[in-house]
Design an enzyme around this catalytic site. Structure first.
Site, mmCIF file in Angstrom:
data_model
loop_
_atom_site.group_PDB
_atom_site.id
_atom_site.type_symbol
_atom_site.label_atom_id
_atom_site.label_comp_id
_atom_site.label_asym_id
_atom_site.label_seq_id
_atom_site.Cartn_x
_atom_site.Cartn_y
_atom_site.Cartn_z
ATOM 1 N N ASN A 268 -106.695 1.876 97.373
ATOM 2 C CA ASN A 268 -105.676 2.011 96.304
ATOM 3 C C ASN A 268 -104.500 3.006 96.883
ATOM 4 O O ASN A 268 -104.758 3.751 97.378
ATOM 5 C CB ASN A 268 -106.301 2.537 95.004
ATOM 6 N N HIS B 261 -101.617 5.376 95.551
ATOM 7 C CA HIS B 261 -101.299 6.176 94.008
ATOM 8 C C HIS B 261 -100.109 7.125 94.345
ATOM 9 O O HIS B 261 -100.126 7.847 95.337
ATOM 10 C CB HIS B 261 -102.510 7.081 93.832
ATOM 11 N N ASP C 193 -109.292 7.111 90.206
ATOM 12 C CA ASP C 193 -108.591 8.008 91.340
ATOM 13 C C ASP C 193 -109.153 9.001 91.910
ATOM 14 O O ASP C 193 -108.622 9.920 92.298
ATOM 15 C CB ASP C 193 -107.157 8.098 91.076
HETATM 16 C C1 GRF Z 1 -96.992 2.104 93.128
HETATM 17 O O1 GRF Z 1 -96.047 3.388 92.877
HETATM 18 C C2 GRF Z 1 -98.302 2.272 92.992
HETATM 19 O O2 GRF Z 1 -98.878 3.355 93.622
HETATM 20 C C3 GRF Z 1 -98.337 2.324 91.459
HETATM 21 O O3 GRF Z 1 -97.380 1.233 91.027
HETATM 22 C C4 GRF Z 1 -96.475 1.228 91.765
HETATM 23 C C5 GRF Z 1 -96.308 -0.174 92.531
HETATM 24 O O4 GRF Z 1 -95.107 -0.529 92.651
HETATM 25 N N1 GRF Z 1 -99.689 2.361 90.938
HETATM 26 P P1 GRF Z 1 -94.715 -2.121 93.318
HETATM 27 O O5 GRF Z 1 -95.200 -2.944 92.573
HETATM 28 O O6 GRF Z 1 -95.377 -2.111 94.614
HETATM 29 O O7 GRF Z 1 -93.315 -2.234 93.444
#
Ligand code: GRF
Length: 194
Positions: A106, A108, A144
């Protein structure tokens, strides 16, 4: 060649960066399928790159377990070596985590274990922190809490909004994600569950 499935909910900008990296012949991984829990904007990137996709709408399932079972059925068609959660705004049910972790990672938008959860960017701002960051982790049964594979600091500027800060974090997330996928594919980064 490492095969990768990517699960999204949003605009999929991190997915797009991975698709762009993976189209280079030297990149040791390929995205084989993209899945979403809704009609996510980011599914358009999969279409543009000619990658199959599936949607398992959250609200059409009775509970998390039923939704997860359908996601598992869809993933099983592709038998991915690695599953990447890239902006998937759902917690996976334990059965799905057990099936794929530690081959389940994942991204984050915070420097874990600081600011876990769905509002990592907002929480860092609200805390008055001077810096936050981006992390790539192995998904476990917590929120997380899994082993950290890569992370990097991002400064918080005095006039930052949630949007401006998130837009500065995302390029870091993308770079870390691509690097982690590459290192998993080459065997430089062994995946362990703890
Ligand atoms: C990223 O910051 C991810 O970590 C968070 O949501 C965002 C996703 O952005 N959980 P995208 O859909 O890749 O533009």
């Amino acid at each position: 060649m490492l095969t990768v499935a990517v699960l999204i909910s949003g605009t999929g900008s991190n997915l797009r960066a991975l698709l762009e990296a993976a189209r280079h012949p030297d990149f040791p991984a390929r995205v084989v399928v993209v899945g979403a829990d809704r009609q996510a904007e980011g599914l358009a990137h999969a279409e543009e790159f000619g990658i199959p996709s599936f949607t398992v709408p959250w609200h059409e399932h009775e509970n998390r377990a039923a939704w997860g079972d359908e996601v598992a059925r869809q993933l099983a068609v592709w038998k991915p070596d690695l599953v990447v959660l890239s902006g998937l705004m759902r917690l996976l049910p334990p059965a799905l985590v057990a099936e794929y972790s530690p081959r389940l990672i994942n991204t984050h938008p915070a420097y874990l274990p600081e600011f876990p959860g769905a509002h990592g960017v907002r929480d860092a701002l609200a805390a008055g922190a001077e810096q936050t960051g981006a992390s790539v982790i192995v998904v476990d049964d917590g929120v997380d809490t899994g082993p950290i594979l890569a992370q990097e600091r991002v400064p918080i500027l005095p006039d930052d909004t949630e949007h401006s800060l998130h837009e500065r974090i995302k390029p870091v997330e993308r770079r870390l994600l691509i690097d982690v996928v590459r290192r998993i594919a080459t065997g430089d980064l062994p995946l362990t569950s703890a």
